[in-house]
Write a protein that holds these residues in place. Structure first.
Motif, PDB file in Angstrom:
ATOM      1  N   CYS A   1      24.997  36.061  53.533  1.00 30.28           N
ATOM      2  CA  CYS A   1      24.798  34.693  53.026  1.00 30.28           C
ATOM      3  C   CYS A   1      25.280  34.527  51.594  1.00 30.28           C
ATOM      4  CB  CYS A   1      23.342  34.272  53.145  1.00 30.28           C
ATOM      5  SG  CYS A   1      22.628  34.488  54.786  1.00 30.28           S
ATOM      6  N   LEU A   2      26.378  35.193  51.232  1.00 32.21           N
ATOM      7  CA  LEU A   2      26.948  35.036  49.897  1.00 32.21           C
ATOM      8  C   LEU A   2      27.819  33.778  49.865  1.00 32.21           C
ATOM      9  CD1 LEU A   2      27.967  38.745  49.154  1.00 32.21           C
ATOM     10  CD2 LEU A   2      25.768  37.605  48.802  1.00 32.21           C
ATOM     11  N   PRO A   3      28.034  33.180  48.694  1.00 32.67           N
ATOM     12  CA  PRO A   3      28.788  31.925  48.621  1.00 32.67           C
ATOM     13  C   PRO A   3      30.266  32.114  48.927  1.00 32.67           C
ATOM     14  CG  PRO A   3      28.275  32.708  46.426  1.00 32.67           C
ATOM     15  CD  PRO A   3      27.511  33.591  47.373  1.00 32.67           C
ATOM     16  N   ALA A   4      30.874  31.056  49.479  1.00 29.14           N
ATOM     17  CA  ALA A   4      32.295  31.123  49.821  1.00 29.14           C
ATOM     18  C   ALA A   4      33.173  31.182  48.576  1.00 29.14           C
ATOM     19  CB  ALA A   4      32.676  29.910  50.677  1.00 29.14           C
ATOM     20  N   ALA A   5      32.655  30.753  47.417  1.00 25.88           N
ATOM     21  CA  ALA A   5      33.429  30.792  46.178  1.00 25.88           C
ATOM     22  C   ALA A   5      33.484  32.183  45.568  1.00 25.88           C
ATOM     23  CB  ALA A   5      32.829  29.813  45.159  1.00 25.88           C
ATOM     24  N   LEU A   6      32.955  33.174  46.244  1.00 21.10           N
ATOM     25  CA  LEU A   6      32.972  34.569  45.754  1.00 21.10           C
ATOM     26  C   LEU A   6      34.409  35.067  45.659  1.00 21.10           C
ATOM     27  CD1 LEU A   6      30.706  37.442  46.926  1.00 21.10           C
ATOM     28  CD2 LEU A   6      33.152  37.664  47.259  1.00 21.10           C
ATOM     29  N   ASP A   7      34.713  35.767  44.567  1.00 23.08           N
ATOM     30  CA  ASP A   7      36.024  36.388  44.376  1.00 23.08           C
ATOM     31  C   ASP A   7      35.954  37.818  44.901  1.00 23.08           C
ATOM     32  OD1 ASP A   7      38.460  37.342  43.598  1.00 23.08           O
ATOM     33  OD2 ASP A   7      38.204  36.951  41.455  1.00 23.08           O
ATOM     34  N   ALA A   8      36.603  38.055  46.046  1.00 22.21           N
ATOM     35  CA  ALA A   8      36.510  39.377  46.682  1.00 22.21           C
ATOM     36  C   ALA A   8      37.089  40.481  45.803  1.00 22.21           C
ATOM     37  CB  ALA A   8      37.219  39.345  48.038  1.00 22.21           C
ATOM     38  N   GLN A   9      38.052  40.150  44.950  1.00 21.01           N
ATOM     39  CA  GLN A   9      38.653  41.169  44.080  1.00 21.01           C
ATOM     40  C   GLN A   9      37.685  41.660  43.007  1.00 21.01           C
ATOM     41  OE1 GLN A   9      41.632  42.464  44.722  1.00 21.01           O
ATOM     42  NE2 GLN A   9      41.793  41.102  46.496  1.00 21.01           N
TER      43      GLN A   9
ATOM     44  N   THR B   1      17.964  51.835  45.609  1.00 20.56           N
ATOM     45  CA  THR B   1      18.376  50.463  45.337  1.00 20.56           C
ATOM     46  C   THR B   1      19.894  50.395  45.282  1.00 20.56           C
ATOM     47  OG1 THR B   1      16.362  49.962  44.086  1.00 20.56           O
ATOM     48  CG2 THR B   1      18.269  48.551  43.692  1.00 20.56           C
ATOM     49  N   LEU B   2      20.463  49.468  46.046  1.00 16.41           N
ATOM     50  CA  LEU B   2      21.908  49.235  46.075  1.00 16.41           C
ATOM     51  C   LEU B   2      22.207  47.948  45.312  1.00 16.41           C
ATOM     52  CD1 LEU B   2      24.633  50.243  47.302  1.00 16.41           C
ATOM     53  CD2 LEU B   2      24.180  48.691  49.226  1.00 16.41           C
ATOM     54  N   ARG B   3      23.238  47.977  44.474  1.00 17.41           N
ATOM     55  CA  ARG B   3      23.578  46.818  43.645  1.00 17.41           C
ATOM     56  C   ARG B   3      24.993  46.328  43.973  1.00 17.41           C
ATOM     57  NH1 ARG B   3      21.108  50.582  40.578  1.00 17.41           N
ATOM     58  NH2 ARG B   3      19.076  49.996  39.658  1.00 17.41           N
ATOM     59  N   LEU B   4      25.116  45.015  44.079  1.00 17.70           N
ATOM     60  CA  LEU B   4      26.410  44.376  44.318  1.00 17.70           C
ATOM     61  C   LEU B   4      26.654  43.355  43.212  1.00 17.70           C
ATOM     62  CD1 LEU B   4      28.877  43.861  46.231  1.00 17.70           C
ATOM     63  CD2 LEU B   4      27.513  41.998  47.219  1.00 17.70           C
ATOM     64  N   VAL B   5      27.803  43.495  42.550  1.00 21.12           N
ATOM     65  CA  VAL B   5      28.179  42.578  41.471  1.00 21.12           C
ATOM     66  C   VAL B   5      29.449  41.847  41.896  1.00 21.12           C
ATOM     67  CG1 VAL B   5      28.834  42.364  39.040  1.00 21.12           C
ATOM     68  CG2 VAL B   5      27.132  44.075  39.735  1.00 21.12           C
ATOM     69  N   TYR B   6      29.467  40.524  41.716  1.00 22.52           N
ATOM     70  CA  TYR B   6      30.647  39.736  42.090  1.00 22.52           C
ATOM     71  C   TYR B   6      30.767  38.516  41.194  1.00 22.52           C
ATOM     72  CZ  TYR B   6      26.998  37.191  44.660  1.00 22.52           C
ATOM     73  OH  TYR B   6      25.857  36.513  45.008  1.00 22.52           O
ATOM     74  N   GLN B   7      31.975  37.998  41.173  1.00 17.85           N
ATOM     75  CA  GLN B   7      32.284  36.809  40.395  1.00 17.85           C
ATOM     76  C   GLN B   7      32.312  35.598  41.328  1.00 17.85           C
ATOM     77  OE1 GLN B   7      32.803  37.625  37.218  1.00 17.85           O
ATOM     78  NE2 GLN B   7      33.268  35.657  36.271  1.00 17.85           N
ATOM     79  N   VAL B   8      31.730  34.482  40.870  1.00 19.24           N
ATOM     80  CA  VAL B   8      31.722  33.257  41.662  1.00 19.24           C
ATOM     81  C   VAL B   8      32.222  32.114  40.782  1.00 19.24           C
ATOM     82  CG1 VAL B   8      29.298  32.755  41.104  1.00 19.24           C
ATOM     83  CG2 VAL B   8      30.330  31.751  43.125  1.00 19.24           C
ATOM     84  N   ARG B   9      33.079  31.278  41.348  1.00 21.23           N
ATOM     85  CA  ARG B   9      33.684  30.178  40.599  1.00 21.23           C
ATOM     86  C   ARG B   9      32.798  28.928  40.665  1.00 21.23           C
ATOM     87  NH1 ARG B   9      37.431  32.275  43.915  1.00 21.23           N
ATOM     88  NH2 ARG B   9      37.212  30.509  45.352  1.00 21.23           N
ATOM     89  N   GLY B  10      32.809  28.159  39.580  1.00 21.36           N
ATOM     90  CA  GLY B  10      32.135  26.865  39.592  1.00 21.36           C
ATOM     91  C   GLY B  10      31.029  26.677  38.575  1.00 21.36           C
ATOM     92  N   PRO B  11      30.046  27.591  38.444  1.00 17.52           N
ATOM     93  CA  PRO B  11      28.949  27.365  37.493  1.00 17.52           C
ATOM     94  C   PRO B  11      29.457  27.227  36.061  1.00 17.52           C
ATOM     95  CG  PRO B  11      28.388  29.119  39.032  1.00 17.52           C
ATOM     96  CD  PRO B  11      29.838  28.805  39.251  1.00 17.52           C
ATOM     97  N   ASN B  12      28.698  26.532  35.245  1.00 18.93           N
ATOM     98  CA  ASN B  12      29.137  26.289  33.865  1.00 18.93           C
ATOM     99  C   ASN B  12      27.933  26.054  32.967  1.00 18.93           C
ATOM    100  OD1 ASN B  12      30.978  25.945  31.761  1.00 18.93           O
ATOM    101  ND2 ASN B  12      32.334  24.703  33.014  1.00 18.93           N
TER     102      ASN B  12
END
Length: 529
Positions: free
Chosen positions: A51-59, A204-215
């Motif tokens: 259920c992660l957002p579609a604006a997630l940058d997979a890279q 504990t497993l950690r996932l870090v990702y970039q998402v576009r849009g927030p400001n």
């Protein structure tokens, strides 16, 4: 009883222990770095962040874990939200919750109507079919009447309150439905990340990702104490995001950096020279047609328009070698509805220099100005709410980047000073001829101003006046001032004259300027004022 059922609402579901949660968010300009955590049981071979957002940058995906947790390959999959039964959007969950509450209110109202009809039947004395009326004495009749009156009165009050509850719920539901309609195609997809791992014990497993849009946007609140010449400057941040996932109880950091910007500057293109070939004869324009089933060329544009718009924020970037981050104390919640959340980032107290400034030729009024030296740290430009004590005087803008490099100060205006009166005499102007043969026109312009201080104490007065500036060597300008100005180029603007002096309580001061303009008689003079 009925109202208790309405107030209970929808019971909250227990959180899924296998679901990940957002722990930390670093917010940049137009993007955010999100860190999710997931508890992995001993012996697990695979974990999923769903259920992660579609604006997630997979890279930008980064996976890490506790010591002893070995991590293998990652798989990223994008699916329609409708096909993921566990991925209802936060907005949809809020809508369903309000709709359930409305259903409870409707059920309670329907039950009250049934009770009301029963009471009306009893009050009318209508006996049930096949039964006999039992005679009653005066005491029993009075008791029955009182009970009916109380029951009817309570029922009417409950019905009124239920109507109010219904109106309030519909008022809360209306903007959510409008938001769902507006973003119908924007949040229809979700991303899941599957991680291959080997875990000998719970970790504990950690996932870090970039998402576009927030400001986020810098905002300030300046409170001036005129008696002590002190200014309290509170730093605030306005945060908004519509990424499709709520940030609930997260550790939030605000950064002036911008990871979405290009990582290197543009290089100059080659400079080539060539001769233009002769233009070919015009050819008839081709007829455009779309085959059956083909998408219209505007479809891509319409898809782009359907993308979630960025919150309309103006953010000042720190152009230093490193970005500056602001940590928000405690844990913060920012909903995914685009709602603006204001956060406090601390405050500083500073001594300011108070000035009373007037430009009599523009307006016969004086204004209070506070001159503030730049506090230590990074202060991005942003709007500022201005107060004198507890009195709100208006809104301004704090921008140390526009301050003078020599003084490193900025100014905040705190409204009109009604204890200072300004008077302007009518401008005196006369023309004459000059030169040996009268070939030049000589024009004299005289201005005179008076300022009265009705304060109980002295003020630091600034009077501004515009002097003519020649842009042609044939135009000669000579000026005389009384008294002599402190500057002939206020704020680095040639021709802006500044008189500055201390004016005692109850005192008056006059300021005069005379300008003589000499130019060729046969040349029309063009003025811009």
């Amino acid at each position: 009883m009925l109202l208790a059922c309405v107030a209970s609402g929808v019971q909250a579901q227990a959180p899924d222990p296998a679901a990940s949660r957002i722990d930390k968010v670093t917010l940049y300009q137009g993007s955010a770095t999100v860190e999710r955590t997931l508890r992995v049981p001993a012996g697990a071979r695979e974990a999923q962040f769903a259920c992660l957002p579609a604006a997630l940058d997979a890279q930008s995906l980064q996976v890490s874990g506790d010591a002893g947790l070995r991590i293998g390959e990652l798989r990223v999959q994008t699916t329609e939200r409708a096909l993921a039964s566990t991925c209802a959007s936060p907005l949809e969950a809020k809508i369903r919750s309000l709709q359930d509450e409305l259903a409870n209110v409707a059920a309670a109202a329907s039950a009250l109507k049934l009770v009301d009809r029963y009471l009306q039947t009893v009050a009318g004395g209508t006996a049930a079919e096949g039964s006999k009326a039992v005679p009653a004495g005066a005491t029993q009749i009075q008791a029955t009447a009182d009970a009916l009156r109380r029951s009817a009165e309570d029922g009417q009050k409950r019905a009124h309150q239920l109507q109010r509850d219904k109106e309030a719920l519909e008022l809360r539901l209306k903007p959510l439905l409008a938001e769902r309609e507006r973003t119908a195609g924007q949040r229809s997809r979700v991303v899941s990340v599957q991680v291959q791992l080997a875990s000998e014990r719970e970790a504990t497993l950690r996932l870090v990702y970039q998402v576009r849009g927030p400001n986020w946007q810098s905002s300030y609140r300046a409170t001036l104490d005129v008696d002590t010449s002190k200014l309290r400057l509170e730093r605030q941040a306005i945060v908004a995001q519509a990424s499709g996932e709520d940030w609930s109880g997260v550790q939030l950091r605000l950064s002036t950096g911008a990871p979405a910007r290009s990582t290197q500057g543009r290089l100059p293109p080659p400079w080539t020279l060539d001769l233009v070939p002769p233009a070919p004869p015009p050819s008839p324009a081709p007829v455009m047609s779309l085959s059956k089933g083909a998408a219209a060329p505007s479809a891509a544009r319409e898809a782009n328009l359907a993308e979630a718009p960025l919150p309309d924020f103006e953010v000042q970037t720190d152009e230093g070698a490193y970005a500056t981050e602001f940590a928000v104390p405690g844990r913060t919640s920012v909903p995914s509805s685009g709602e603006r959340v204001t956060l406090a980032l601390g405050a500083v107290d500073a001594q300011v220099r108070l000035l009373t400034r007037t430009a009599p030729a523009m307006e016969q009024a004086a204004y209070l100005v506070a001159e503030l030296a730049r506090p230590s740290g990074v202060w991005p430009a942003g709007p500022v709410a201005l107060l004198q004590g507890t009195r709100f005087v208006g809104n301004g803008r704090l921008d140390f980047a526009a301050a003078s490099a020599d003084t490193a100060t900025t100014e905040l205006a705190f409204g009109r000073d009604d204890q200072v009166t300004v008077r302007t005499d009518p401008v005196q102007e006369k023309r004459d001829t000059a030169g040996l043969t009268g070939s030049r026109t000589e024009r004299t312009v005289q201005s005179r101003y008076r300022v009265d201080n009705r304060h109980a104490g002295a003020i630091e007065l600034q009077v501004l006046h515009a002097a003519p500036v020649s842009r042609d060597e044939k135009i000669e300008v000579s000026s005389r001032y009384t008294p002599q100005p402190a500057s002939l180029a206020f704020a680095n603007k040639p021709g802006t004259v500044l008189w500055q002096q201390s004016l005692a309580a109850g005192a008056s001061a006059t300021f005069a300027a005379e300008h003589v303009l000499s130019y060729p008689k046969d040349a029309p003079l063009r003025e811009h004022r």
